[in-house]
Write a protein that holds these residues in place. Sequence first.
Motif, PDB file in Angstrom:
ATOM      1  N   ARG A   3      27.859 -53.198   9.061  1.00  0.00           N
ATOM      2  CA  ARG A   3      28.246 -53.372  10.466  1.00  0.00           C
ATOM      3  C   ARG A   3      28.732 -54.791  10.722  1.00  0.00           C
ATOM      4  O   ARG A   3      29.749 -54.996  11.391  1.00  0.00           O
ATOM      5  N   GLU A  23      35.784 -54.018  21.373  1.00  0.00           N
ATOM      6  CA  GLU A  23      34.760 -53.201  22.022  1.00  0.00           C
ATOM      7  C   GLU A  23      34.890 -51.735  21.612  1.00  0.00           C
ATOM      8  O   GLU A  23      33.884 -51.060  21.385  1.00  0.00           O
ATOM      9  N   GLU A  26      33.479 -51.385  18.158  1.00  0.00           N
ATOM     10  CA  GLU A  26      32.019 -51.454  18.180  1.00  0.00           C
ATOM     11  C   GLU A  26      31.428 -50.129  18.679  1.00  0.00           C
ATOM     12  O   GLU A  26      30.439 -49.638  18.135  1.00  0.00           O
ATOM     13  N   LYS A  27      32.046 -49.493  19.675  1.00  0.00           N
ATOM     14  CA  LYS A  27      31.578 -48.194  20.173  1.00  0.00           C
ATOM     15  C   LYS A  27      31.694 -47.124  19.091  1.00  0.00           C
ATOM     16  O   LYS A  27      30.806 -46.288  18.919  1.00  0.00           O
ATOM     17  N   ARG A  28      32.805 -47.141  18.371  1.00  0.00           N
ATOM     18  CA  ARG A  28      32.991 -46.156  17.297  1.00  0.00           C
ATOM     19  C   ARG A  28      31.943 -46.337  16.203  1.00  0.00           C
ATOM     20  O   ARG A  28      31.405 -45.366  15.677  1.00  0.00           O
ATOM     21  N   ILE A  29      31.661 -47.588  15.879  1.00  0.00           N
ATOM     22  CA  ILE A  29      30.637 -47.864  14.850  1.00  0.00           C
ATOM     23  C   ILE A  29      29.281 -47.356  15.325  1.00  0.00           C
ATOM     24  O   ILE A  29      28.541 -46.717  14.570  1.00  0.00           O
ATOM     25  N   ASN A  30      28.936 -47.616  16.554  1.00  0.00           N
ATOM     26  CA  ASN A  30      27.653 -47.139  17.097  1.00  0.00           C
ATOM     27  C   ASN A  30      27.570 -45.616  17.055  1.00  0.00           C
ATOM     28  O   ASN A  30      26.545 -45.041  16.688  1.00  0.00           O
ATOM     29  N   ARG A  31      28.655 -44.929  17.435  1.00  0.00           N
ATOM     30  CA  ARG A  31      28.678 -43.472  17.424  1.00  0.00           C
ATOM     31  C   ARG A  31      28.520 -42.939  16.004  1.00  0.00           C
ATOM     32  O   ARG A  31      27.756 -42.005  15.749  1.00  0.00           O
ATOM     33  N   GLU A  33      27.122 -44.444  13.399  1.00  0.00           N
ATOM     34  CA  GLU A  33      25.761 -44.706  12.920  1.00  0.00           C
ATOM     35  C   GLU A  33      24.777 -43.686  13.491  1.00  0.00           C
ATOM     36  O   GLU A  33      23.898 -43.191  12.777  1.00  0.00           O
ATOM     37  N   LYS A  34      24.958 -43.321  14.767  1.00  0.00           N
ATOM     38  CA  LYS A  34      24.079 -42.330  15.383  1.00  0.00           C
ATOM     39  C   LYS A  34      24.265 -40.963  14.718  1.00  0.00           C
ATOM     40  O   LYS A  34      23.294 -40.267  14.409  1.00  0.00           O
ATOM     41  N   GLU A  35      25.504 -40.562  14.472  1.00  0.00           N
ATOM     42  CA  GLU A  35      25.777 -39.296  13.804  1.00  0.00           C
ATOM     43  C   GLU A  35      25.187 -39.281  12.394  1.00  0.00           C
ATOM     44  O   GLU A  35      24.632 -38.272  11.947  1.00  0.00           O
ATOM     45  N   ARG A  37      22.531 -40.986  11.295  1.00  0.00           N
ATOM     46  CA  ARG A  37      21.074 -40.832  11.407  1.00  0.00           C
ATOM     47  C   ARG A  37      20.697 -39.381  11.711  1.00  0.00           C
ATOM     48  O   ARG A  37      19.746 -38.849  11.149  1.00  0.00           O
TER      49      ARG A  37
END
Length: 183
Positions: A3, A23, A26-31, A33-35, A37
């Motif tokens: 990241r 931004e 960063e939102k795409r990376i967060n999404r 990472e959540k998928e 997990r």
Amino acid sequence: MLRVCVLVCALVFCNGNDASKFEDLEKRINRLEKEHRTCLVKETEKRASNPASPAVAFSAYLSSDVHPVAYNEAIIYNAVKLNEGDAYNAHVGRFKAPIAGIYHFVASVQSYSSDYIDFELVRDGSYLCRGRGSRTYESTGTCASTVHLNVGSDVWVRHYSTNGNFIKGSGYSSFTGHLVHAD
């Protein structure tokens, strides 16, 4: 760590001029990472509770010496240490497959006299492999086989030679098997 590397590259690429691209990234990376997990949790739950792969395993041994042993006589491993799935019958020395799939079996027999002892692992009357406890006093022979079984297939160990008729018990001779993969 990945990241941080992606964010640093984005800053360099954007040269700090376009904060909205940064931004969005960063939102795409967060999404993602959540998928990721979520997928890991689902896969772990699937492995832990897969009803299509029930536990089938057994381990048995001879509690005492066997003599005499006749030609083609089943060797009955009478002392059961494990019988998960209740597929091994210690009264007749046979494993009966409760579900179709790939199984692995190992049989060992220890000779007890100056004679050798020949044995074979058998599936539905046909041998899978053979082993021999040699003429050396208390020599152990082993036979292992991985095989596909249908529901109801029988697997057992038998003496297959007219030579040698003493088998050492007391845990020195054993028969084990387990389901590797259900169909």
